[in-house]
Design a protein around this motif. Structure first.
Motif, PDB file in Angstrom:
ATOM      1  N   TRP A   1      16.487  33.279  25.059  1.00  0.00           N
ATOM      2  CA  TRP A   1      16.149  31.861  25.151  1.00  0.00           C
ATOM      3  C   TRP A   1      15.937  31.331  23.738  1.00  0.00           C
ATOM      4  O   TRP A   1      15.162  31.897  22.966  1.00  0.00           O
ATOM      5  CB  TRP A   1      14.872  31.633  25.952  1.00  0.00           C
TER       6      TRP A   1
ATOM      7  N   ARG B   1      15.332  27.493  21.478  1.00  0.00           N
ATOM      8  CA  ARG B   1      14.973  26.080  21.587  1.00  0.00           C
ATOM      9  C   ARG B   1      15.471  25.356  20.333  1.00  0.00           C
ATOM     10  O   ARG B   1      15.371  25.891  19.219  1.00  0.00           O
ATOM     11  CB  ARG B   1      13.463  25.887  21.708  1.00  0.00           C
TER      12      ARG B   1
ATOM     13  N   ASP C   1       6.541  20.705  23.824  1.00  0.00           N
ATOM     14  CA  ASP C   1       7.537  21.542  24.492  1.00  0.00           C
ATOM     15  C   ASP C   1       8.869  20.825  24.688  1.00  0.00           C
ATOM     16  O   ASP C   1       9.851  21.448  25.093  1.00  0.00           O
ATOM     17  CB  ASP C   1       7.008  22.021  25.848  1.00  0.00           C
TER      18      ASP C   1
ATOM     19  N   TYR D   1      16.857  23.455  25.399  1.00  0.00           N
ATOM     20  CA  TYR D   1      16.684  24.877  25.617  1.00  0.00           C
ATOM     21  C   TYR D   1      18.037  25.501  25.966  1.00  0.00           C
ATOM     22  O   TYR D   1      18.700  25.096  26.917  1.00  0.00           O
ATOM     23  CB  TYR D   1      15.673  25.133  26.732  1.00  0.00           C
TER      24      TYR D   1
ATOM     25  N   CYS E   1      20.151  29.113  26.720  1.00  0.00           N
ATOM     26  CA  CYS E   1      20.170  30.522  27.082  1.00  0.00           C
ATOM     27  C   CYS E   1      21.440  31.136  26.506  1.00  0.00           C
ATOM     28  O   CYS E   1      22.486  30.465  26.428  1.00  0.00           O
ATOM     29  CB  CYS E   1      20.145  30.650  28.597  1.00  0.00           C
TER      30      CYS E   1
END
Lengths: 113, 112
Positions: B35, B37, B85, B89, B91
């Protein structure tokens, strides 16, 4: 930790022009990848090139690991080449199985018709 | 052929709400999963990686957690979202015995 610096940060070209993007890294690496991030955010793989030279159509890349830099060449640029180009490396002389990528800040390219 | 999926594509959540982002990979077994960001206008930062089911390593202390309940499924979670946050994002997976990572389409998260 390792530092990855990309230059220039921004680049504006006329369609048909050539360009060279540079990636410097501060320590030994066992993996280096170039990506193109399109306007929708998708990261597209361009090259896996921890050393040597590769070519794919109008794009080519060269990594000189002993001098800790990599170059991405774009020839005859097109408007679809616009976006952000990232260099990412995995530090270390040998692959440890985790292949964690450390990214540079990117070069933002705009190609105008 | 190998493919990677992420959902949802976009998400708007209030501060303090929970989060669950899902990533699945097809066409390969025993991949490494990651992951990352991306804050607005910046490069990618590795958050978590996994070399196998139930094996999670964290790179950055934060409000998030990750889990890998199945070989080709990776989940990013939070119990209570913070404004910080917000971000994009992504993957990624590394096929078994390969060296090149491949990225999914990403989830754009806005915490309001």
């Amino acid at each position: 930790g390792i530092q990855v610096e990309q230059s220039p940060p921004d680049l504006i070209l006329q369609e048909g022009a050539n360009s060279t993007l540079r990636c410097n890294f501060s320590d030994s690496v066992n993996n280096l990848q170039w990506f193109h991030q399109n306007p929708w955010g998708q990261l597209i793989n361009l090259f896996y090139i921890p050393s040597g030279t590769k070519q794919n159509g109008r794009l080519s890349a060269t990594t000189v690991a002993t001098e800790r830099y990599s170059l991405l060449y774009i020839s005859s640029s097109q408007t679809t080449d616009s976006g952000v180009y990232f260099c990412a490396v995995t530090p270390g002389l040998f692959s440890g199985g985790y292949n964690k990528l450390i990214f540079g800040a990117g070069t933002r390219l705009a190609v105008h018709p | 052929s190998q493919t990677i999926h992420q959902w949802p594509a976009t998400l708007v959540q209030p501060v303090g709400s929970p989060l669950s982002l899902e990533c699945t990979v097809e066409g390969t077994s025993n991949p490494n999963l990651y992951w990352y960001r991306q804050a607005a206008g910046r490069g990618l930062q590795l958050l978590f990686y996994s070399v196998g089911i139930g094996q999670i390593s964290s790179e950055v202390p934060q409000n998030l957690s990750a889990s890998r309940p199945q070989d080709r499924q990776f989940i990013l979670s939070s119990k209570k979202l913070l404004l910080s946050d917000s971000g994009f994002y992504l993957c990624a997976y590394l096929p078994d015995r390969a060296y090149e990572q491949y990225f999914g389409p990403g989830t754009r998260l806005t915490v309001t």
